[in-house]
Design a protein around this motif. Structure first.
Motif, PDB file in Angstrom:
ATOM      1  N   LEU A   1      15.190 -52.253 -38.547  1.00  0.00           N
ATOM      2  CA  LEU A   1      16.224 -51.450 -39.444  1.00  0.00           C
ATOM      3  C   LEU A   1      15.904 -50.020 -39.236  1.00  0.00           C
ATOM      4  O   LEU A   1      16.647 -48.799 -38.901  1.00  0.00           O
ATOM      5  N   GLY A   2      14.586 -49.778 -39.279  1.00  0.00           N
ATOM      6  CA  GLY A   2      14.001 -48.130 -39.158  1.00  0.00           C
ATOM      7  C   GLY A   2      14.516 -47.697 -37.711  1.00  0.00           C
ATOM      8  O   GLY A   2      14.884 -46.255 -37.734  1.00  0.00           O
ATOM      9  N   ALA A   3      14.556 -48.428 -36.821  1.00  0.00           N
ATOM     10  CA  ALA A   3      14.886 -48.094 -35.651  1.00  0.00           C
ATOM     11  C   ALA A   3      16.490 -47.850 -35.400  1.00  0.00           C
ATOM     12  O   ALA A   3      16.827 -47.443 -34.355  1.00  0.00           O
ATOM     13  N   GLY A   4      17.153 -48.360 -36.262  1.00  0.00           N
ATOM     14  CA  GLY A   4      18.580 -48.510 -36.169  1.00  0.00           C
ATOM     15  C   GLY A   4      19.238 -49.713 -35.272  1.00  0.00           C
ATOM     16  O   GLY A   4      20.209 -49.359 -34.689  1.00  0.00           O
ATOM     17  N   ALA A   5      18.301 -50.577 -34.836  1.00  0.00           N
ATOM     18  CA  ALA A   5      18.598 -51.592 -34.093  1.00  0.00           C
ATOM     19  C   ALA A   5      19.253 -52.906 -34.941  1.00  0.00           C
ATOM     20  O   ALA A   5      18.636 -53.821 -35.245  1.00  0.00           O
ATOM     21  N   ILE A   6      20.618 -52.666 -35.045  1.00  0.00           N
ATOM     22  CA  ILE A   6      21.359 -53.511 -35.869  1.00  0.00           C
ATOM     23  C   ILE A   6      22.443 -54.347 -35.012  1.00  0.00           C
ATOM     24  O   ILE A   6      23.302 -55.158 -35.518  1.00  0.00           O
TER      25      ILE A   6
ATOM     26  N   ALA B   1      13.938 -63.744 -37.682  1.00  0.00           N
ATOM     27  CA  ALA B   1      15.175 -63.795 -38.532  1.00  0.00           C
ATOM     28  C   ALA B   1      15.214 -62.255 -38.720  1.00  0.00           C
ATOM     29  O   ALA B   1      14.437 -61.596 -39.175  1.00  0.00           O
ATOM     30  N   HIS B   2      16.401 -61.718 -38.461  1.00  0.00           N
ATOM     31  CA  HIS B   2      16.723 -60.442 -38.587  1.00  0.00           C
ATOM     32  C   HIS B   2      17.195 -60.065 -40.090  1.00  0.00           C
ATOM     33  O   HIS B   2      17.464 -61.250 -40.612  1.00  0.00           O
ATOM     34  N   ILE B   3      16.978 -58.949 -40.781  1.00  0.00           N
ATOM     35  CA  ILE B   3      17.319 -58.483 -41.954  1.00  0.00           C
ATOM     36  C   ILE B   3      18.891 -59.143 -42.199  1.00  0.00           C
ATOM     37  O   ILE B   3      19.263 -59.554 -43.156  1.00  0.00           O
ATOM     38  N   ILE B   4      19.832 -58.787 -41.202  1.00  0.00           N
ATOM     39  CA  ILE B   4      20.882 -58.835 -41.134  1.00  0.00           C
ATOM     40  C   ILE B   4      21.198 -60.479 -40.901  1.00  0.00           C
ATOM     41  O   ILE B   4      20.638 -60.894 -39.803  1.00  0.00           O
ATOM     42  N   GLN B   5      21.860 -61.172 -41.794  1.00  0.00           N
ATOM     43  CA  GLN B   5      21.859 -62.720 -41.840  1.00  0.00           C
ATOM     44  C   GLN B   5      22.300 -63.235 -40.614  1.00  0.00           C
ATOM     45  O   GLN B   5      21.707 -63.968 -40.009  1.00  0.00           O
ATOM     46  N   GLU B   6      23.295 -62.717 -39.700  1.00  0.00           N
ATOM     47  CA  GLU B   6      23.723 -63.484 -38.476  1.00  0.00           C
ATOM     48  C   GLU B   6      23.244 -63.142 -37.260  1.00  0.00           C
ATOM     49  O   GLU B   6      23.590 -63.621 -36.308  1.00  0.00           O
ATOM     50  N   LEU B   7      22.055 -62.195 -37.382  1.00  0.00           N
ATOM     51  CA  LEU B   7      21.120 -61.818 -36.228  1.00  0.00           C
ATOM     52  C   LEU B   7      19.820 -62.332 -36.194  1.00  0.00           C
ATOM     53  O   LEU B   7      19.256 -62.557 -37.392  1.00  0.00           O
ATOM     54  N   ASN B   8      19.233 -62.588 -34.948  1.00  0.00           N
ATOM     55  CA  ASN B   8      17.707 -62.758 -35.082  1.00  0.00           C
ATOM     56  C   ASN B   8      17.363 -61.574 -34.183  1.00  0.00           C
ATOM     57  O   ASN B   8      17.900 -60.730 -33.923  1.00  0.00           O
TER      58      ASN B   8
ATOM     59  N   LEU C   1       9.278 -44.638 -40.206  1.00  0.00           N
ATOM     60  CA  LEU C   1      10.385 -45.158 -40.017  1.00  0.00           C
ATOM     61  C   LEU C   1      10.613 -46.901 -40.713  1.00  0.00           C
ATOM     62  O   LEU C   1      11.493 -47.298 -41.169  1.00  0.00           O
ATOM     63  N   PRO C   2       9.297 -47.565 -40.432  1.00  0.00           N
ATOM     64  CA  PRO C   2       9.379 -48.856 -41.051  1.00  0.00           C
ATOM     65  C   PRO C   2       9.581 -48.736 -42.613  1.00  0.00           C
ATOM     66  O   PRO C   2      10.085 -49.492 -43.266  1.00  0.00           O
ATOM     67  N   SER C   3       8.870 -47.664 -43.229  1.00  0.00           N
ATOM     68  CA  SER C   3       9.224 -47.447 -44.801  1.00  0.00           C
ATOM     69  C   SER C   3      10.488 -47.096 -45.182  1.00  0.00           C
ATOM     70  O   SER C   3      11.326 -47.556 -45.876  1.00  0.00           O
ATOM     71  N   ILE C   4      11.146 -46.336 -44.102  1.00  0.00           N
ATOM     72  CA  ILE C   4      12.597 -45.835 -44.368  1.00  0.00           C
ATOM     73  C   ILE C   4      13.405 -47.116 -44.025  1.00  0.00           C
ATOM     74  O   ILE C   4      14.328 -47.154 -44.827  1.00  0.00           O
ATOM     75  N   GLY C   5      13.333 -47.804 -43.001  1.00  0.00           N
ATOM     76  CA  GLY C   5      14.021 -48.912 -42.702  1.00  0.00           C
ATOM     77  C   GLY C   5      14.292 -49.839 -43.966  1.00  0.00           C
ATOM     78  O   GLY C   5      15.127 -50.491 -44.269  1.00  0.00           O
ATOM     79  N   ILE C   6      12.947 -50.077 -44.463  1.00  0.00           N
ATOM     80  CA  ILE C   6      13.099 -51.366 -45.262  1.00  0.00           C
ATOM     81  C   ILE C   6      13.380 -50.549 -46.884  1.00  0.00           C
ATOM     82  O   ILE C   6      14.008 -51.145 -47.622  1.00  0.00           O
TER      83      ILE C   6
ATOM     84  N   TRP D   1      24.032 -48.198 -53.379  1.00  0.00           N
ATOM     85  CA  TRP D   1      23.758 -46.735 -52.815  1.00  0.00           C
ATOM     86  C   TRP D   1      24.354 -46.768 -51.480  1.00  0.00           C
ATOM     87  O   TRP D   1      25.073 -45.640 -51.173  1.00  0.00           O
ATOM     88  N   VAL D   2      24.506 -47.901 -50.802  1.00  0.00           N
ATOM     89  CA  VAL D   2      25.402 -48.010 -49.435  1.00  0.00           C
ATOM     90  C   VAL D   2      25.992 -49.346 -49.748  1.00  0.00           C
ATOM     91  O   VAL D   2      25.760 -50.016 -50.261  1.00  0.00           O
ATOM     92  N   GLU D   3      27.171 -49.295 -48.841  1.00  0.00           N
ATOM     93  CA  GLU D   3      27.977 -50.620 -48.816  1.00  0.00           C
ATOM     94  C   GLU D   3      27.455 -51.704 -47.929  1.00  0.00           C
ATOM     95  O   GLU D   3      27.298 -52.917 -48.297  1.00  0.00           O
ATOM     96  N   ASP D   4      26.678 -51.390 -46.848  1.00  0.00           N
ATOM     97  CA  ASP D   4      26.018 -52.301 -45.969  1.00  0.00           C
ATOM     98  C   ASP D   4      24.891 -51.548 -45.316  1.00  0.00           C
ATOM     99  O   ASP D   4      24.576 -50.384 -45.309  1.00  0.00           O
ATOM    100  N   TYR D   5      24.114 -52.367 -44.398  1.00  0.00           N
ATOM    101  CA  TYR D   5      23.246 -51.758 -43.676  1.00  0.00           C
ATOM    102  C   TYR D   5      23.627 -50.882 -42.476  1.00  0.00           C
ATOM    103  O   TYR D   5      22.961 -49.949 -41.911  1.00  0.00           O
ATOM    104  N   LYS D   6      24.794 -50.889 -41.997  1.00  0.00           N
ATOM    105  CA  LYS D   6      25.280 -50.094 -40.993  1.00  0.00           C
ATOM    106  C   LYS D   6      25.512 -48.716 -41.560  1.00  0.00           C
ATOM    107  O   LYS D   6      25.312 -47.774 -41.040  1.00  0.00           O
ATOM    108  N   GLU D   7      26.087 -48.694 -42.679  1.00  0.00           N
ATOM    109  CA  GLU D   7      26.195 -47.359 -43.288  1.00  0.00           C
ATOM    110  C   GLU D   7      24.737 -46.707 -43.735  1.00  0.00           C
ATOM    111  O   GLU D   7      24.939 -45.452 -43.335  1.00  0.00           O
ATOM    112  N   PHE D   8      23.949 -47.363 -44.190  1.00  0.00           N
ATOM    113  CA  PHE D   8      22.557 -46.924 -44.243  1.00  0.00           C
ATOM    114  C   PHE D   8      22.048 -46.352 -42.923  1.00  0.00           C
ATOM    115  O   PHE D   8      21.759 -45.049 -42.715  1.00  0.00           O
ATOM    116  N   VAL D   9      22.140 -47.029 -41.903  1.00  0.00           N
ATOM    117  CA  VAL D   9      21.503 -46.839 -40.256  1.00  0.00           C
ATOM    118  C   VAL D   9      22.514 -45.462 -39.938  1.00  0.00           C
ATOM    119  O   VAL D   9      21.937 -44.264 -39.432  1.00  0.00           O
ATOM    120  N   ASP D  10      23.856 -45.488 -40.038  1.00  0.00           N
ATOM    121  CA  ASP D  10      24.718 -44.393 -39.560  1.00  0.00           C
ATOM    122  C   ASP D  10      24.404 -42.875 -40.387  1.00  0.00           C
ATOM    123  O   ASP D  10      24.379 -41.965 -39.750  1.00  0.00           O
TER     124      ASP D  10
END
Length: 490
Positions: free
Chosen positions: A244-249, A282-289, A426-431, A441-450
């Motif tokens: 997540l911290g690297a924006g790899a979603i 397992a990725h934090i995002i449910q549909e991804l590994n 970034l690991p701390s920021i990602g988590i 505070w955000v709608e989803d992880y994509k909004e946080f990464v963007d």
């Protein structure tokens, strides 16, 4: 001002970050931790030292910086995975078997022989570093005469959650490394405990990373200074947080983590097990590994080289020494398997080696060859892992602070290397994204990464084509080193 408290429990240090609702780091602090090496290469840490580290960090925030504990709206974590940490209620845990501990070789072979199709369920091969192997070792060698039921967790951060809340939980990313979780259903295969005769171990509850798993207890508040009933989230194993911290979603994204150890990772929808030590997590995002290739020899080898070749033991002096040697280190090559290796080769007995020493070889060539050798190892894995072309590579972790290292990777891979600001954190920021989503505070992880990661400042390293040609020739020779040398020590 409202903050998220995010802790990253790494191999050599615990990093604590207070992140504001605007995504800015308000305060950060680190606490170094120690690793014990046994006579038979056992690798352990004291979980109570992790707890001491968390207390030290919160003391810094509340007593030194004057942060109000009431301003912290949630606490979340990332941490090293594949550990085995036994929890017995009312007792402190003073010994944790780390991921890099390979004492359970015989047990891994036994499990693979008895359950040959297990990797198809878990998505991962069972090795001596797998917690399932270590639990079988413990049953045989440590607690064979005890029938007492014992809770077990597999990440350093899960022990801290237990100390704060009393909850025994873990996340899907961490669980995927254990040898017990079905990678497709994200559920425990609990029958494995009885089939291996280790049913006295009680697996933690599985939850999503953004799930509130408890609140700070009276004990936790008294020990740390956090407010009573502050929400505590499950967080994720370090690979999930770093992804997540690297924006790899999304599929096709790629990043490298350069810590004490390291990895290369890409998001994927593929559940199938991989070869050559590549994990499917397992990725934090449910549909991804996450297809992830771990390396045992990264920042720890960098540190070894600094201490071996630089009298001051200073990283800046090592950087200066590296720059005295030309690309290719005057034809000196280094095989970086100082601590054995798990990918691209799975060989706990592998050794490090220099090859190509000549009458004109200088100390600076040895220094540069070490970094080049680590980069060759990373590049070899990258070629195995990537199924399509990558536009650029994101680097995170402490190793990304080395300009020489970053430029070497750019030259070798012939790709632009992107190092985000605050890469080490970034690991701390990602988590922290898990808390942003949990609190709304955000709608989803994509909004946080963007909003908080992609838009942040980054340093770019552009490949030098002339150097790339040099490294192409060097790399061909490098690939022959392990196969040639393993016959010597096997």
């Amino acid at each position: 001002m409202h903050y998220i408290a995010a802790f990253d429990l790494g191999t050599t240090a615990i990093k604590g970050v207070l992140l504001s609702q605007e995504g800015k780091i308000f305060a950060e602090h680190s606490f170094n931790i120690h690793t014990s090496l046994g006579e038979n290469n056992e690798i352990e840490q004291n979980p109570e030292e992790w707890w001491e580290g968390v207390q030290s960090i919160t003391h810094e925030w509340f007593s030194v910086h004057g942060v109000s504990s009431q301003s912290i709206k949630a606490i979340t974590f990332s941490g090293q995975m594949e550990d085995v940490i036994l929890i017995q209620e009312g007792e402190n845990t003073t010994s944790a078997i780390l991921y890099s501990d390979n004492r359970a070789n015989i047990e891994a072979e036994e499990i693979n022989k008895k359950l040959p199709g297990l990797y198809e369920l878990t998505g991962n091969r069972i090795t001596s570093s797998s917690p399932i192997s270590k639990l079988l070792w413990l049953k045989k060698n440590s607690i064979s005469n005890s029938d007492k039921r014992i809770h077990v967790v597999f990440s350093a951060k899960d022990y801290i959650i237990y100390k704060l809340t009393g909850s025994v939980v873990t996340d899907y990313t961490t669980a995927a490394t254990s040898g017990f979780m079905n990678i497709e259903s994200r559920k425990w295969e609990t029958q494995l405990l009885s089939s291996l005769g280790i049913e006295q171990f009680m697996l933690p509850e599985l939850t999503s990373s953004e799930q509130e798993v408890g609140q700070v207890s009276a004990f936790g508040a008294n020990e740390t200074g956090f407010c009573l009933h502050t929400p505590v989230l499950c967080g994720a194993g370090d690979a999930g947080a770093s992804t997540l911290g690297a924006g790899a979603i999304s599929e096709g994204d790629c990043y490298m983590y350069l810590g004490t150890t390291g990895w290369i990772a890409v998001p994927s929808k593929d559940h199938s097990p991989k070869d050559h030590g590549i994990f499917t997590l397992a990725h934090i995002i449910q549909e991804l590994n996450i297809s992830i290739a771990p390396l045992l020899n990264v920042g720890n080898v960098h540190r070894w080289a600094v201490e071996a070749f630089i009298q001051s033991g200073n990283y800046a002096d090592f950087e200066d020494e590296v720059q005295k040697s030309p690309p290719g280190s005057n034809h000196l090559l280094f095989l970086p398997y100082v601590h054995g290796e798990r990918c691209p080769v799975q060989d706990s007995e592998a050794k490090g080696a220099f090859w190509g020493i000549g009458p004109k070889t200088k100390k600076s060539d040895f220094a540069r060859a070490v970094l080049e050798g680590i980069c060759f190892s990373l590049f070899q894995i990258m070629q195995m892992l990537m199924q399509k072309n990558v536009g650029s590579i994101t680097l995170i972790g402490g190793g990304a602070r080395s300009h020489s290292w970053c430029q070497l990777l750019a030259d070798l891979t012939n790709k632009t290397v992107r190092v985000p600001a605050n890469s080490e954190y970034l690991p701390s920021i990602g988590i922290a994204a898990t808390a942003f989503q949990s609190l709304g505070w955000v709608e989803d992880y994509k909004e946080f990464v963007d909003q908080y990661i992609i838009s942040s400042q980054s340093k770019l390293y552009v490949p030098n084509k002339r150097n790339n040609e040099i490294y192409k020739d060097q790399y061909k020779i490098y690939l022959k080193l392990y196969e040639s040398m393993k016959k010597i020590y096997q």
